[in-house]
Design a protein around this motif. Structure first.
Motif, PDB file in Angstrom:
ATOM      1  N   ARG A  44       0.863  -1.188   0.000  1.00 21.39           N
ATOM      2  CA  ARG A  44       0.000   0.000   0.000  1.00 21.39           C
ATOM      3  C   ARG A  44       0.893   1.229   0.000  1.00 21.39           C
ATOM      4  O   ARG A  44       1.996   1.211   0.543  1.00 21.39           O
ATOM      5  N   TYR A  61      -1.668   5.928   5.450  1.00 17.93           N
ATOM      6  CA  TYR A  61      -1.826   5.477   4.070  1.00 17.93           C
ATOM      7  C   TYR A  61      -2.402   6.595   3.214  1.00 17.93           C
ATOM      8  O   TYR A  61      -3.208   7.399   3.685  1.00 17.93           O
ATOM      9  N   HIS A  63      -4.513   6.278   0.865  1.00 20.70           N
ATOM     10  CA  HIS A  63      -5.941   6.007   0.688  1.00 20.70           C
ATOM     11  C   HIS A  63      -6.471   5.290   1.926  1.00 20.70           C
ATOM     12  O   HIS A  63      -5.765   4.492   2.530  1.00 20.70           O
ATOM     13  N   ASP A  64      -7.713   5.550   2.270  1.00 19.57           N
ATOM     14  CA  ASP A  64      -8.315   4.887   3.430  1.00 19.57           C
ATOM     15  C   ASP A  64      -8.423   3.382   3.237  1.00 19.57           C
ATOM     16  O   ASP A  64      -8.407   2.623   4.187  1.00 19.57           O
ATOM     17  N   HIS A  65      -8.572   2.947   2.024  1.00 20.00           N
ATOM     18  CA  HIS A  65      -8.716   1.526   1.718  1.00 20.00           C
ATOM     19  C   HIS A  65      -8.160   1.285   0.330  1.00 20.00           C
ATOM     20  O   HIS A  65      -7.860   2.226  -0.411  1.00 20.00           O
ATOM     21  N   ALA A  67      -7.982   0.694  -3.496  1.00 20.57           N
ATOM     22  CA  ALA A  67      -8.799   1.285  -4.560  1.00 20.57           C
ATOM     23  C   ALA A  67      -9.707   0.240  -5.198  1.00 20.57           C
ATOM     24  O   ALA A  67      -9.229  -0.768  -5.711  1.00 20.57           O
ATOM     25  N   GLU A  73      -1.300  -1.847  -4.101  1.00 20.60           N
ATOM     26  CA  GLU A  73      -1.004  -0.590  -4.793  1.00 20.60           C
ATOM     27  C   GLU A  73       0.484  -0.601  -5.124  1.00 20.60           C
ATOM     28  O   GLU A  73       1.311  -0.920  -4.263  1.00 20.60           O
TER      29      GLU A  73
END
Length: 99
Positions: A44, A61, A63-65, A67, A73
């Motif tokens: 991630r 991170y 992104h929270d979760h 994609a 990622e």
């Protein structure tokens, strides 16, 4: 965290920039509980910030979760545009929970 493949926040000319006096870098990361050779399967994008570009703090991170249900990622870049907007680009790969 395992940390590898690090890149700085840049401007559109790909020159590293700071944001309001903060230096920001992004890296591929994985939990230390994962074997080093398996880190790519759960990678991630995380970010770090620093005033002096020497002592870095973990920011979390990007992104929270993952994609859209992807499991990892990879390979990214982050560009500061219009003076305050960060646009990020990366590769989303695999399905959540698969190797």
């Amino acid at each position: 965290l395992w940390i590898w493949d690090t890149w700085p926040l840049t401007d559109l000319d790909m020159k590293p920039v700071s944001y309001k006096g903060w230096n920001v870098i992004f890296s591929l990361t994985a939990p230390r509980e994962v074997d080093f050779n398996d880190r790519h399967w759960v990678a991630r994008i995380g970010y770090f910030y620093s005033r002096d570009a020497q002592s870095w703090e973990w920011g979390g991170y990007l992104h929270d979760h993952f994609a859209d249900g992807y499991g990892r990622e990879w390979a990214g870049s982050a560009v500061l545009t219009q003076g305050s907007t960060v646009q990020s680009f990366w590769t989303a790969s695999g399905e959540t929970g698969t190797y």
